[in-house]
Design an enzyme around this catalytic site. Structure first.
Site, PDB file in Angstrom:
ATOM      1  N   LYS A  90       0.834  -1.215   0.000  1.00 60.30           N
ATOM      2  CA  LYS A  90       0.000   0.000   0.000  1.00 60.30           C
ATOM      3  C   LYS A  90       0.861   1.254   0.000  1.00 60.30           C
ATOM      4  O   LYS A  90       0.609   2.193  -0.761  1.00 60.30           O
ATOM      5  CB  LYS A  90      -0.931  -0.006   1.215  1.00 60.30           C
ATOM      6  N   ARG A 107     -11.202   1.872   9.788  1.00 59.78           N
ATOM      7  CA  ARG A 107     -10.747   0.524  10.146  1.00 59.78           C
ATOM      8  C   ARG A 107     -11.891  -0.377  10.609  1.00 59.78           C
ATOM      9  O   ARG A 107     -11.695  -1.580  10.788  1.00 59.78           O
ATOM     10  CB  ARG A 107      -9.685   0.590  11.240  1.00 59.78           C
ATOM     11  N   ARG A 141      12.830  -9.019   4.297  1.00 62.11           N
ATOM     12  CA  ARG A 141      12.876  -7.562   4.323  1.00 62.11           C
ATOM     13  C   ARG A 141      13.838  -7.048   5.395  1.00 62.11           C
ATOM     14  O   ARG A 141      13.850  -7.528   6.530  1.00 62.11           O
ATOM     15  CB  ARG A 141      11.464  -7.010   4.568  1.00 62.11           C
ATOM     16  N   ARG A 174      12.565  -5.438  11.189  1.00 59.18           N
ATOM     17  CA  ARG A 174      11.453  -4.959  11.997  1.00 59.18           C
ATOM     18  C   ARG A 174      11.070  -6.042  12.999  1.00 59.18           C
ATOM     19  O   ARG A 174      11.067  -7.234  12.664  1.00 59.18           O
ATOM     20  CB  ARG A 174      10.248  -4.632  11.103  1.00 59.18           C
ATOM     21  N   ARG A 190      -1.472 -10.586  12.398  1.00 58.28           N
ATOM     22  CA  ARG A 190      -1.877  -9.389  11.654  1.00 58.28           C
ATOM     23  C   ARG A 190      -2.777  -9.762  10.476  1.00 58.28           C
ATOM     24  O   ARG A 190      -3.718  -9.040  10.143  1.00 58.28           O
ATOM     25  CB  ARG A 190      -0.640  -8.637  11.149  1.00 58.28           C
TER      26      ARG A 190
END
Length: 343
Positions: free
Chosen positions: A85, A159, A198, A231, A242
């Site tokens: 996104k 949300r 990542r 992360r 998630r």
């Protein structure tokens, strides 16, 4: 004889003037007068000039909501965590004259500026609570209400169904309804592999991936040479949680907006328009689109085409055209030099 000849010429000239006057006379008569000519008869309404003028007199009514408002980008983008996104939103903002609005940034701005909303939100956050829907709506709409004819993408809100209903109702009341909702559909296994590979440069936010977009030196940022880090939530366990939260909250939102789009796009006749008037433009209403792919590079052409086709009034940024022009010139020069070298 000469006297008779001059008299005849004067008579012929007089007759010619009389006939010319009779032909030109209808130009100042009432519109439905009929004109007599030597070989045909016609009315003024049949003239070429009048035929050309007719289309411009149709559909002159403008309702309370300007149809152009329907062509403004007021966009929400949904997608699983790691679907791209942020990357795709940044590309749109880089290419087009469009604003990107982050709910988190707006809330932090209110807190920093010590506004009434900011003070209330700061107290709630300090207690570890969640900011209520109506307060979040005020945070968002305090910015959106000043963007009546601007193109924007809203990130991080809504949300929940409750937030969606509040936002939808507010925007419609302000005569600036949502026009586009995009859902990025990337396979779960692809995202899991992506976030596992990542690495980030935390100070700048630059993201690298060992499957694609590798750093020049493994483990170090290309620009600063500083170490890259992972992360904390880039692991399968956190991703699974998630992802479950995404399906629980976002699927109902997509269903809500799909239903809203179907209702908005149902044809409703304009009661102010005469039945014989011709409409040359039909408002686009709300569109809800799902774009599928495995990478942002794969999805980007579809997103770009969707924006370009549905919002023709959206302008590209000037610097983008300049960069493209320089690239085309560079490619042309390179091709010419290559052809010269080969010859």
């Amino acid at each position: 004889m000469q006297s008779n000849l001059r008299s005849g010429v004067r008579n012929v000239h007089k007759v010619t003037l009389t006939r010319s006057a009779s032909v030109q006379q209808p130009a100042i008569r009432i519109p439905n007068a009929r004109v007599s000519g030597d070989s045909h008869v016609r009315t003024i309404s049949q003239s070429a000039a009048m035929r050309r003028a007719i289309p411009f007199s149709l559909n002159t009514y403008s309702g309370p909501q300007d149809d152009r408002d329907e062509r403004v980008v007021r966009m929400l983008m949904f997608g699983k965590p790691g679907a791209g996104k942020g990357t795709l939103t940044a590309r749109l903002a880089q290419k087009y004259d469009i604003l990107t609005l982050s709910t988190g940034d707006l809330l932090r701005q209110h807190i920093e500026e010590r506004t009434d909303i900011g003070l209330q939100a700061e107290e709630i956050v300090a207690r570890g609570g969640l900011v209520p829907d109506d307060m979040m709506l005020k945070v968002v709409t305090s910015k959106l209400d000043n963007l009546q004819h601007k193109h924007w993408i809203l990130d991080g809100f809504p949300r929940t169904i409750g937030q969606a209903e509040l936002l939808d109702a507010h925007l419609k009341k302000r005569n600036m309804p949502l026009t586009l909702v995009v859902n990025l559909d990337v396979p779960d296994e692809v995202i899991l592999s992506r976030i596992s590979d990542r690495w980030i440069h935390r100070p700048s936010g630059r993201v690298y991936n060992m499957s694609y977009n590798r750093p020049r030196v493994i483990g170090f940022d290309d620009q600063t040479g500083e170490p890259l880090t992972k992360r904390p939530d880039d692991n399968p366990e956190v991703f699974a949680r998630r992802l479950a939260a995404f399906y629980a909250s976002t699927s109902p939102l997509l269903a809500y907006f799909a239903k809203s789009a179907k209702t908005a796009n149902t044809h409703r006749p304009n009661t102010h328009q005469h039945p014989h008037q011709i409409s040359f433009h039909t408002p686009s209403g709300l569109k809800v689109k799902t774009l599928s792919g495995t990478t942002s590079d794969e999805i980007w052409p579809h997103l770009d085409r969707l924006i370009h086709n549905n919002f023709p009034g959206l302008r590209e940024k000037l610097e983008t055209r300049e960069i493209r022009t320089r690239r085309l010139v560079s490619n042309a020069l390179a091709a010419e030099l290559g052809a010269t070298t080969l010859s």
